[in-house]
Write a protein that holds these residues in place. Structure first.
Motif, PDB file in Angstrom:
ATOM      1  N   TRP A   7      -1.181  -3.436   0.091  1.00  0.00           N
ATOM      2  CA  TRP A   7      -1.782  -2.163   0.482  1.00  0.00           C
ATOM      3  C   TRP A   7      -2.805  -2.342   1.596  1.00  0.00           C
ATOM      4  O   TRP A   7      -3.566  -3.303   1.587  1.00  0.00           O
ATOM      5  N   GLU A   8      -2.816  -1.404   2.516  1.00  0.00           N
ATOM      6  CA  GLU A   8      -3.941  -1.236   3.419  1.00  0.00           C
ATOM      7  C   GLU A   8      -4.821  -0.141   2.837  1.00  0.00           C
ATOM      8  O   GLU A   8      -4.323   0.807   2.218  1.00  0.00           O
ATOM      9  N   CYS A  31      -7.669   5.068  -9.534  1.00  0.00           N
ATOM     10  CA  CYS A  31      -6.358   5.008  -8.886  1.00  0.00           C
ATOM     11  C   CYS A  31      -5.668   3.709  -9.269  1.00  0.00           C
ATOM     12  O   CYS A  31      -6.225   2.618  -9.099  1.00  0.00           O
ATOM     13  N   ASP A  32      -4.451   3.852  -9.776  1.00  0.00           N
ATOM     14  CA  ASP A  32      -3.620   2.728 -10.206  1.00  0.00           C
ATOM     15  C   ASP A  32      -2.218   2.936  -9.621  1.00  0.00           C
ATOM     16  O   ASP A  32      -1.261   3.189 -10.341  1.00  0.00           O
ATOM     17  N   ILE A  74      -7.289  -0.337  -8.764  1.00  0.00           N
ATOM     18  CA  ILE A  74      -6.599  -1.573  -9.103  1.00  0.00           C
ATOM     19  C   ILE A  74      -5.234  -1.576  -8.422  1.00  0.00           C
ATOM     20  O   ILE A  74      -4.455  -0.639  -8.560  1.00  0.00           O
ATOM     21  N   ILE A  75      -4.984  -2.617  -7.627  1.00  0.00           N
ATOM     22  CA  ILE A  75      -3.719  -2.734  -6.901  1.00  0.00           C
ATOM     23  C   ILE A  75      -3.152  -4.137  -7.102  1.00  0.00           C
ATOM     24  O   ILE A  75      -3.834  -5.039  -7.582  1.00  0.00           O
ATOM     25  N   CYS A  76      -1.895  -4.304  -6.701  1.00  0.00           N
ATOM     26  CA  CYS A  76      -1.274  -5.630  -6.788  1.00  0.00           C
ATOM     27  C   CYS A  76      -1.830  -6.570  -5.726  1.00  0.00           C
ATOM     28  O   CYS A  76      -2.184  -7.713  -6.027  1.00  0.00           O
ATOM     29  N   LYS A  77      -1.893  -6.076  -4.484  1.00  0.00           N
ATOM     30  CA  LYS A  77      -2.233  -6.987  -3.399  1.00  0.00           C
ATOM     31  C   LYS A  77      -2.759  -6.223  -2.199  1.00  0.00           C
ATOM     32  O   LYS A  77      -2.332  -5.101  -1.918  1.00  0.00           O
ATOM     33  N   MET A  78      -3.706  -6.847  -1.480  1.00  0.00           N
ATOM     34  CA  MET A  78      -4.196  -6.297  -0.220  1.00  0.00           C
ATOM     35  C   MET A  78      -3.325  -6.793   0.924  1.00  0.00           C
ATOM     36  O   MET A  78      -2.802  -7.911   0.895  1.00  0.00           O
TER      37      MET A  78
END
Length: 236
Positions: A7-8, A31-32, A74-78
């Protein structure tokens, strides 16, 4: 399993404008987008965020009292914009942009906090403002993250995020969190052992060893005291 997209910050959905894309039922401070939390996990976190907003109090420049506002992403990856930037610097910029875009905190009050987790990057970060940092100091923020690590490593993201929110809530309410008292006791023990050692090591080398042993014996009691203080002191 499915590979998560990086994600950006600009592409992350705003939970106040697009809650469905954040996997929540209505506008809120969570946000998930990758669905890393369970539906019940998200509901528990949202309840805790609401309680934090309603039960805490911050003195704002306008003279009014407003509850602190904590938002969670919370995100998987930046998506890394540069191979030369560290994960830490990327996370700080990411969380700052999220806080600004989402409008975390009351206008003119500077009372917003962002808890940001990037799972594949193995990094969590608490973004504070000048005002909130007076309460949630860098040291306490780091301790909250440290306390989450075992849950994150085991893949229990629901409990990890909820625990992080609850401990930030405790800090804002002036309560101690696990590890806070232990760190203070550790410093006192180190100073005591050092002073005893300095006073007697020249006269009797075994005295310094004795002081070190005393410190090691006392440490479990410090850990037990810390756990008891937290368990007895928590208020829902």
């Amino acid at each position: 399993g499915e590979v998560c997209k990086p994600w950006e910050a600009a592409a992350v959905p705003n939970p106040n404008k697009d809650p469905e894309a954040c996997n929540i039922s209505g506008p809120g401070p969570l946000c998930d987008p990758d669905g890393l939390l369970s539906p019940q996990g998200r509901a528990d976190v949202l309840d805790a965020l609401t309680a934090l907003r309603e039960k805490t109090s911050a003195k704002c420049p306008d003279g009014g009292d407003h509850g602190y506002q904590l938002a969670v992403l919370i995100i998987c990856k930046m998506h890394s914009k540069s191979i030369f930037s560290s994960v830490e610097s990327e996370a700080k910029k990411f969380a700052t942009e999220i806080g600004d875009t989402w409008g975390v905190g009351d206008q003119g009050c500077n009372n917003g906090i962002v808890l940001f987790l990037s799972i594949d990057d193995r990094y969590a970060y608490i973004k504070t403002t000048d005002m909130t940092r007076e309460v949630v100091t860098d040291s306490l923020a780091g301790l909250v993250i440290d306390n989450m690590k075992s849950l994150l490593k085991s893949g229990d993201y629901n409990r990890a995020v909820l625990q992080g929110v609850l401990q930030i809530y405790d800090v804002l309410m002036g309560q101690e969190i696990p590890g806070e008292r232990t760190e203070k006791v550790k410093m006192v023990l180190i100073i005591i052992v050092f002073c005893i050692g300095m006073m007697c090591v020249l006269a009797e080398p075994m005295c310094f060893i004795f002081a070190a042993v005393v410190g090691l014996i006392l440490m479990p009691f410090a850990l037990l005291m810390d756990a008891c203080v937290y368990c007895c002191g928590r208020r829902d």
